[in-house]
Design a protein around this motif. Structure first.
Motif, PDB file in Angstrom:
ATOM      1  N   VAL A  10       0.838  -1.204   0.000  1.00 36.26           N
ATOM      2  CA  VAL A  10       0.000   0.000   0.000  1.00 36.26           C
ATOM      3  C   VAL A  10       0.871   1.253   0.000  1.00 36.26           C
ATOM      4  N   GLU A  11       1.955   1.231   0.734  1.00 37.12           N
ATOM      5  CA  GLU A  11       2.864   2.376   0.757  1.00 37.12           C
ATOM      6  C   GLU A  11       3.425   2.654  -0.635  1.00 37.12           C
ATOM      7  N   ALA A  12       3.798   1.590  -1.341  1.00 30.31           N
ATOM      8  CA  ALA A  12       4.317   1.754  -2.702  1.00 30.31           C
ATOM      9  C   ALA A  12       3.224   2.255  -3.637  1.00 30.31           C
ATOM     10  N   ALA A  13       2.002   1.732  -3.459  1.00 36.09           N
ATOM     11  CA  ALA A  13       0.882   2.188  -4.281  1.00 36.09           C
ATOM     12  C   ALA A  13       0.601   3.660  -4.041  1.00 36.09           C
ATOM     13  N   MET A  14       0.781   4.108  -2.798  1.00 34.70           N
ATOM     14  CA  MET A  14       0.578   5.519  -2.476  1.00 34.70           C
ATOM     15  C   MET A  14       1.586   6.396  -3.224  1.00 34.70           C
ATOM     16  N   ASP A  15       2.802   5.924  -3.344  1.00 35.11           N
ATOM     17  CA  ASP A  15       3.818   6.665  -4.096  1.00 35.11           C
ATOM     18  C   ASP A  15       3.402   6.798  -5.560  1.00 35.11           C
ATOM     19  N   VAL A  16       2.872   5.718  -6.123  1.00 41.78           N
ATOM     20  CA  VAL A  16       2.410   5.757  -7.513  1.00 41.78           C
ATOM     21  C   VAL A  16       1.234   6.731  -7.650  1.00 41.78           C
ATOM     22  N   LEU A  17       0.318   6.682  -6.684  1.00 45.81           N
ATOM     23  CA  LEU A  17      -0.832   7.590  -6.708  1.00 45.81           C
ATOM     24  C   LEU A  17      -0.384   9.045  -6.709  1.00 45.81           C
ATOM     25  N   ARG A  18       0.583   9.374  -5.877  1.00 47.10           N
ATOM     26  CA  ARG A  18       1.071  10.757  -5.801  1.00 47.10           C
ATOM     27  C   ARG A  18       1.655  11.218  -7.136  1.00 47.10           C
ATOM     28  N   LYS A  19       2.313  10.297  -7.827  1.00 47.39           N
ATOM     29  CA  LYS A  19       2.986  10.666  -9.078  1.00 47.39           C
ATOM     30  C   LYS A  19       2.048  10.646 -10.285  1.00 47.39           C
ATOM     31  N   ASP A  20       1.198   9.631 -10.366  1.00 47.83           N
ATOM     32  CA  ASP A  20       0.448   9.413 -11.596  1.00 47.83           C
ATOM     33  C   ASP A  20      -1.053   9.293 -11.422  1.00 47.83           C
ATOM     34  N   GLY A  21      -1.552   9.459 -10.204  1.00 49.37           N
ATOM     35  CA  GLY A  21      -2.985   9.350 -10.005  1.00 49.37           C
ATOM     36  C   GLY A  21      -3.460   7.906 -10.022  1.00 49.37           C
ATOM     37  N   VAL A  22      -4.780   7.734  -9.884  1.00 51.32           N
ATOM     38  CA  VAL A  22      -5.357   6.395  -9.784  1.00 51.32           C
ATOM     39  C   VAL A  22      -5.093   5.562 -11.026  1.00 51.32           C
ATOM     40  N   ASP A  23      -5.160   6.182 -12.203  1.00 55.32           N
ATOM     41  CA  ASP A  23      -4.961   5.420 -13.431  1.00 55.32           C
ATOM     42  C   ASP A  23      -3.560   4.820 -13.526  1.00 55.32           C
ATOM     43  N   GLY A  24      -2.624   5.386 -12.790  1.00 56.07           N
ATOM     44  CA  GLY A  24      -1.261   4.847 -12.817  1.00 56.07           C
ATOM     45  C   GLY A  24      -1.065   3.672 -11.887  1.00 56.07           C
ATOM     46  N   VAL A  25      -2.022   3.430 -11.011  1.00 53.72           N
ATOM     47  CA  VAL A  25      -1.886   2.354 -10.027  1.00 53.72           C
ATOM     48  C   VAL A  25      -2.301   1.024 -10.642  1.00 53.72           C
ATOM     49  N   SER A  26      -1.386   0.087 -10.687  1.00 49.40           N
ATOM     50  CA  SER A  26      -1.663  -1.274 -11.142  1.00 49.40           C
ATOM     51  C   SER A  26      -0.753  -2.222 -10.374  1.00 49.40           C
ATOM     52  N   MET A  27      -1.095  -3.473 -10.372  1.00 45.68           N
ATOM     53  CA  MET A  27      -0.271  -4.453  -9.676  1.00 45.68           C
ATOM     54  C   MET A  27       1.129  -4.486 -10.278  1.00 45.68           C
ATOM     55  N   ARG A  28       1.203  -4.398 -11.588  1.00 52.49           N
ATOM     56  CA  ARG A  28       2.513  -4.435 -12.248  1.00 52.49           C
ATOM     57  C   ARG A  28       3.345  -3.205 -11.897  1.00 52.49           C
ATOM     58  N   ARG A  29       2.695  -2.038 -11.907  1.00 49.99           N
ATOM     59  CA  ARG A  29       3.436  -0.809 -11.608  1.00 49.99           C
ATOM     60  C   ARG A  29       3.929  -0.807 -10.161  1.00 49.99           C
ATOM     61  N   VAL A  30       3.089  -1.247  -9.240  1.00 49.00           N
ATOM     62  CA  VAL A  30       3.492  -1.285  -7.839  1.00 49.00           C
ATOM     63  C   VAL A  30       4.603  -2.297  -7.634  1.00 49.00           C
ATOM     64  N   ALA A  31       4.510  -3.426  -8.330  1.00 46.62           N
ATOM     65  CA  ALA A  31       5.566  -4.429  -8.238  1.00 46.62           C
ATOM     66  C   ALA A  31       6.888  -3.863  -8.733  1.00 46.62           C
ATOM     67  N   THR A  32       6.829  -3.075  -9.788  1.00 43.37           N
ATOM     68  CA  THR A  32       8.045  -2.440 -10.309  1.00 43.37           C
ATOM     69  C   THR A  32       8.642  -1.493  -9.280  1.00 43.37           C
ATOM     70  N   GLU A  33       7.781  -0.749  -8.587  1.00 41.30           N
ATOM     71  CA  GLU A  33       8.256   0.155  -7.534  1.00 41.30           C
ATOM     72  C   GLU A  33       8.988  -0.612  -6.438  1.00 41.30           C
ATOM     73  N   LEU A  34       8.579  -1.847  -6.222  1.00 41.84           N
ATOM     74  CA  LEU A  34       9.174  -2.669  -5.168  1.00 41.84           C
ATOM     75  C   LEU A  34      10.253  -3.606  -5.702  1.00 41.84           C
ATOM     76  N   SER A  35      10.588  -3.448  -6.985  1.00 36.70           N
ATOM     77  CA  SER A  35      11.618  -4.268  -7.629  1.00 36.70           C
ATOM     78  C   SER A  35      11.327  -5.761  -7.479  1.00 36.70           C
ATOM     79  N   THR A  36      10.085  -6.114  -7.767  1.00 33.82           N
ATOM     80  CA  THR A  36       9.689  -7.511  -7.728  1.00 33.82           C
ATOM     81  C   THR A  36       8.715  -7.759  -8.861  1.00 33.82           C
ATOM     82  N   GLY A  37       8.171  -8.959  -8.934  1.00 34.54           N
ATOM     83  CA  GLY A  37       7.209  -9.280  -9.970  1.00 34.54           C
ATOM     84  C   GLY A  37       5.796  -9.195  -9.450  1.00 34.54           C
TER      85      GLY A  37
END
Length: 235
Positions: free
Chosen positions: A28-55
């Protein structure tokens, strides 16, 4: 190593995504970072996984799907809404401020507000806001049915206002090229034939007056005033 100890320069930072064990909170913390940068449309499982350097597959052990992630994200935001200690003598002031703070909190988190439209937020933080709302309205003597409906109706008003505010912010930042310019809209209304729409045209100078905050508070005063009237009604 204790949290108050500095990192040793020859070791990897303990906040490195490669060393962080996954948990729902971390996701959720990583998803929050994505939300701050790109809004809700930027939030996806793949994008959050990338933020965490995992799959993405590694996230599903903690979050079932994107919809659940968005629900968790909304509830995390709801946790930032300051909750008053209910005071029967100040119930009207407190419930009004609670709704003002709710809108302001949603607006600070890009377009997260729109994710709650058409749904009922049931996370612990969202329920805590509802609990305080119900408590305050009951303290004010608002009838039970009105209390139940007000949680939904006023919540919808607050959310819709926040959604509109986020859309306006997006337009100002130039991230929504399809949004009409405010000046274009004013010119369109100004060009309406006065013989066909005399009342609308006569109100044009007043339609453009007031900030979003002023308009929101006006609407809130109407709603709260109606609840007060119900509380004061005999029987």
């Amino acid at each position: 190593m204790p949290e108050d100890m500095p990192d040793l320069p020859w070791r990897s930072s303990r906040t490195s995504p490669f060393r962080r064990s996954l948990s729902r909170e971390v996701i959720v913390e990583a998803a929050m970072d994505v939300l701050r940068k790109d809004g809700v449309d930027g939030v996806s499982m793949r994008r959050v996984a990338t933020e965490l350097s995992t799959g993405p597959a590694s996230l599903y052990a903690h979050v079932a799907h994107k919809e659940e992630l968005i629900e968790l994200l909304y509830d995390e935001v709801a946790g930032d809404i300051p909750l008053p200690e209910p005071d029967p003598e100040r119930w009207r002031e407190q419930v009004t401020q609670l709704w003002v703070d709710s809108r302001a909190t949603l607006l600070r988190h890009r377009d997260i507000a729109r994710t709650s439209l058409g749904s009922i937020p049931l996370g612990p933080n969202a329920l805590a806001v509802a609990e305080v709302t119900v408590t305050l309205l009951r303290m004010g003597g608002v009838p039970e049915q009105a209390v139940a409906w007000a949680v939904d109706v006023v919540g919808l008003f607050v959310t819709a206002s926040a959604v509109e505010g986020s859309m306006e912010a997006r337009r100002r930042e130039g991230r929504d090229p399809t949004a009409p310019d405010e000046m274009d809209l004013r010119e369109l209304v100004a060009g309406l034939p006065a013989d066909r729409f005399p009342n609308v045209v006569s109100l044009l100078p007043l339609l453009a007056v007031g900030s979003d905050e002023e308009r929101f508070r006006f609407g809130l005063e109407l709603l709260v005033g109606g609840l007060v009237a119900l509380a004061d009604r005999p029987g």
